[in-house]
Design a protein around this motif. Structure first.
Motif, PDB file in Angstrom:
ATOM      1  N   UNK A  32      -7.447  -2.498   7.365  1.00 15.40           N
ATOM      2  CA  UNK A  32      -6.994  -1.223   8.433  1.00 15.40           C
ATOM      3  C   UNK A  32      -6.093  -0.349   7.854  1.00 15.40           C
ATOM      4  N   UNK A  33      -5.362  -0.414   6.995  1.00 17.06           N
ATOM      5  CA  UNK A  33      -4.689   0.623   6.384  1.00 17.06           C
ATOM      6  C   UNK A  33      -5.596   1.443   5.558  1.00 17.06           C
ATOM      7  N   UNK A  34      -6.611   0.791   4.809  1.00 14.92           N
ATOM      8  CA  UNK A  34      -7.522   1.465   4.015  1.00 14.92           C
ATOM      9  C   UNK A  34      -8.295   2.434   4.712  1.00 14.92           C
ATOM     10  N   UNK A  35      -8.796   1.694   5.987  1.00 18.18           N
ATOM     11  CA  UNK A  35      -9.824   2.614   6.787  1.00 18.18           C
ATOM     12  C   UNK A  35      -9.239   3.735   7.242  1.00 18.18           C
ATOM     13  N   UNK A  36      -7.623   3.667   7.579  1.00 16.34           N
ATOM     14  CA  UNK A  36      -6.981   4.679   8.114  1.00 16.34           C
ATOM     15  C   UNK A  36      -6.998   5.639   7.145  1.00 16.34           C
ATOM     16  N   UNK A  37      -6.596   5.322   5.683  1.00 17.06           N
ATOM     17  CA  UNK A  37      -6.319   6.205   4.614  1.00 17.06           C
ATOM     18  C   UNK A  37      -7.933   6.966   4.324  1.00 17.06           C
TER      19      UNK A  37
END
Ligand SMILES: Cc1cc2nc3c(=O)[nH]c(=O)nc-3n(C[C@H](O)[C@H](O)[C@H](O)COP(=O)(O)OP(=O)(O)OC[C@H]3O[C@@H](n4cnc5c(N)ncnc54)[C@H](O)[C@@H]3O)c2cc1C
Length: 200
Positions: A93-98
């Motif tokens: 999820x952090x990767x996708x938000x980035x």
């Protein structure tokens, strides 16, 4: 909506913000054209949100799991370990938000307008965009590109729907390592999920 209303005119109007669409948008907007992209949900399309890159997140974790399992071979003793799937998911999820933030910055930088809305054609080259709050915009383009991609479906196979299977979208959001996993379909998506040694 008032269909007497005049649509907002763009040089290029694109439905869907996936792989080809976004590159078109950024390129032509960067050259000074007035460009709008209508996207209902996934900024940047499936690839960064629910497909290519999230699946590589699982595979990367699986690779680490594989290395840990072989640690003795490399002279490292690890007494026990477990995979915390919710942490795997949070990393994704952090990767996708980035990635979303990067996409939004590229829209801003190029000048292409991203309209988060469900789009449908209501006339030749005329798109009605329904925004999340229900308001509607009417858009048209001298050129119009449709880049709506594909999405997973539950096939009409006897017993399949009642078994409540996951598509790749839910499979990449798992909170726990499943005790059993049956992958139906041996295309590249199925193979990618099946071979990840996180499950084995
Ligand atoms: C698990 C998985 C792993 C993958 N791995 C790879 C990989 O490693 N390498 C690779 O090259 N490819 C991979 N793919 C394939 C890749 O994701 C697709 O080929 C690519 O996303 C297709 O891009 P697209 O622009 O055609 O469509 P999409 O990315 O699906 O974009 C279409 C967009 O249109 C939007 N849309 C649709 N209808 C409307 C509407 N009416 N109004 C507004 N918006 C709408 C959708 O919300 C979506 O965001 C993978 C796919 C999956 C499922």
């Amino acid at each position: 909506m008032d269909f007497q209303a005049q649509p907002e005119v763009y040089d290029l109007l694109i439905l869907g913000s996936g792989a080809g669409s976004k590159l078109l948008a950024w390129t032509f907007a960067g050259q000074g054209q007035r460009v709008a992209v209508v996207e209902r949900k996934y900024v940047g399309g499936a690839c960064p949100n629910i497909a290519c890159l999230p699946s590589k997140n699982v595979i990367h974790t699986a690779q680490v799991v594989q290395n840990v399992r072989r640690s003795e071979e490399f002279g490292i003793s690890i007494d026990s370990f477990h995979v915390n799937m919710s942490a795997v998911r949070d990393r994704k999820r952090r990767m996708v938000q980035g990635l979303i933030d990067t996409h939004l910055a590229l829209y801003k930088q190029s000048g292409a307008e991203l309209v988060i809305a469900q789009g449908k054609f209501v006339g030749p080259k005329i798109l009605e965009a329904t925004l999340p709050d229900g308001t509607k915009r009417l858009l048209t383009g001298k050129d119009v590109v449709i880049g709506t991609g594909t999405h997973a479906v539950i096939e009409n196979i006897p017993g399949l729907a009642s078994a409540q299977p996951s598509t790749h979208v839910e499979a990449l959001e798992l909170e726990v390592v499943p005790e059993h996993l049956i992958v139906l379909g041996g295309g590249y998506v199925g193979l990618e999920l099946a071979h990840a040694p996180i499950w084995q």
